[in-house]
Design an enzyme around this catalytic site. Sequence first.
Site, mmCIF file in Angstrom:
data_model
loop_
_atom_site.group_PDB
_atom_site.id
_atom_site.type_symbol
_atom_site.label_atom_id
_atom_site.label_comp_id
_atom_site.label_asym_id
_atom_site.label_seq_id
_atom_site.Cartn_x
_atom_site.Cartn_y
_atom_site.Cartn_z
ATOM 1 N N HIS A 40 69.568 -26.692 -13.204
ATOM 2 C CA HIS A 40 70.755 -27.330 -13.787
ATOM 3 C C HIS A 40 71.780 -27.740 -12.725
ATOM 4 O O HIS A 40 72.789 -28.360 -13.059
ATOM 5 C CB HIS A 40 71.384 -26.443 -14.868
ATOM 6 C CG HIS A 40 72.170 -25.280 -14.362
ATOM 7 N ND1 HIS A 40 71.636 -24.018 -14.208
ATOM 8 C CD2 HIS A 40 73.460 -25.186 -13.992
ATOM 9 C CE1 HIS A 40 72.577 -23.211 -13.759
ATOM 10 N NE2 HIS A 40 73.692 -23.882 -13.616
ATOM 11 N N ASP A 87 64.538 -22.936 -15.149
ATOM 12 C CA ASP A 87 65.767 -23.335 -14.449
ATOM 13 C C ASP A 87 65.643 -23.081 -12.941
ATOM 14 O O ASP A 87 66.248 -22.168 -12.401
ATOM 15 C CB ASP A 87 66.967 -22.592 -15.054
ATOM 16 C CG ASP A 87 68.303 -23.172 -14.592
ATOM 17 O OD1 ASP A 87 68.297 -24.266 -13.998
ATOM 18 O OD2 ASP A 87 69.338 -22.514 -14.823
ATOM 19 N N SER A 177 75.832 -20.386 -9.705
ATOM 20 C CA SER A 177 74.522 -20.873 -10.137
ATOM 21 C C SER A 177 73.682 -21.339 -8.970
ATOM 22 O O SER A 177 74.195 -21.962 -8.038
ATOM 23 C CB SER A 177 74.676 -22.064 -11.080
ATOM 24 O OG SER A 177 74.938 -21.615 -12.362
ATOM 25 N N GLY A 178 72.385 -21.066 -9.091
ATOM 26 C CA GLY A 178 71.455 -21.510 -8.065
ATOM 27 C C GLY A 178 71.297 -20.525 -6.926
ATOM 28 O O GLY A 178 70.331 -20.576 -6.173
HETATM 29 N N1 ARG Z 1 75.910 -21.641 -15.032
HETATM 30 C C1 ARG Z 1 76.812 -21.079 -14.057
HETATM 31 C C2 ARG Z 1 76.968 -22.017 -12.879
HETATM 32 O O1 ARG Z 1 76.652 -23.176 -13.010
HETATM 33 C C3 ARG Z 1 76.422 -19.687 -13.675
HETATM 34 C C4 ARG Z 1 76.893 -18.769 -14.671
HETATM 35 C C5 ARG Z 1 76.500 -17.371 -14.424
HETATM 36 N N2 ARG Z 1 77.217 -16.636 -15.396
HETATM 37 C C6 ARG Z 1 77.148 -15.334 -15.562
HETATM 38 N N3 ARG Z 1 77.911 -14.803 -16.440
HETATM 39 N N4 ARG Z 1 76.334 -14.625 -14.850
HETATM 40 O O2 ARG Z 1 77.557 -21.673 -11.886
#
Ligand code: ARG
Length: 229
Positions: A40, A87, A177-178
């Site tokens: 994503h 993902d 993320s990532g």
């Molecule tokens: N989707 C988020 C990002 O793009 C990461 C979220 C992780 N969240 C969590 N509560 N662990 O950075």
Amino acid sequence: MAEVVGGAVATSGKFPWVVRLSMGCGGALTAPRVVLTAGHCVGRTGPTTGIKVIAGAVDLKSRGAIVAHSVTVFRAPGFRDETRGDDWALVQLDRVLDLPTLPLVEGTVEEGEFVVMGWGQTREGSMRQERKLHYATVPSVPDDTCAAEYKKAGVKLVASDSICAGKSGVDTCQGDSGGPMVGRNATGEWVQVGIVSWGLGCARDGYPGVYSQISTFRDDIREATRRLG
Ligand code: ARG
């Protein structure tokens, strides 16, 4: 609980393979010119020149930071959105980086205490990304427990593709993320176990972070890394 949420600032060289991507994500070097990140975080598979990568530094503004740019992206063919599994993605860089790479975990690993890291928010609702890399230790949460909690929020967990980890007050957050979730192998080396994927808010009681499960995708990640490496 101070500051990743509930963590600490990393010391230089502790996690030499972790990188920051300019769209506001993390990643890890699986080969000297290949970064593993979340699906994503990137667009579709193909030539991609717009991603700037900062490597080799805890402090993104440090003089020693190494900068590279993307050439190609390979996104998991099954990827649709972050909560629906698959993902993961690879970013091929415009040059080879002289830094250690992070091996993918061997076998099926789903349980334990893991280390997570990133330059993302240190609390839910903070709009700020950090200049320095933060990390924290999080316990895994069994898939069935995690699935039951997220079901209450109306989200279906793709258990085969996910590891849940975290506890109240300690979690990854937006901007992480990532990035890699790591554990130690039998000889004490860091190995990648997960990829920061999603969560409901950050560090909330009952809602752990959800990580892409490396052991599920290992063969595909390896093959794609070989092609891009
Ligand atoms: N989707 C988020 C990002 O793009 C990461 C979220 C992780 N969240 C969590 N509560 N662990 O950075």
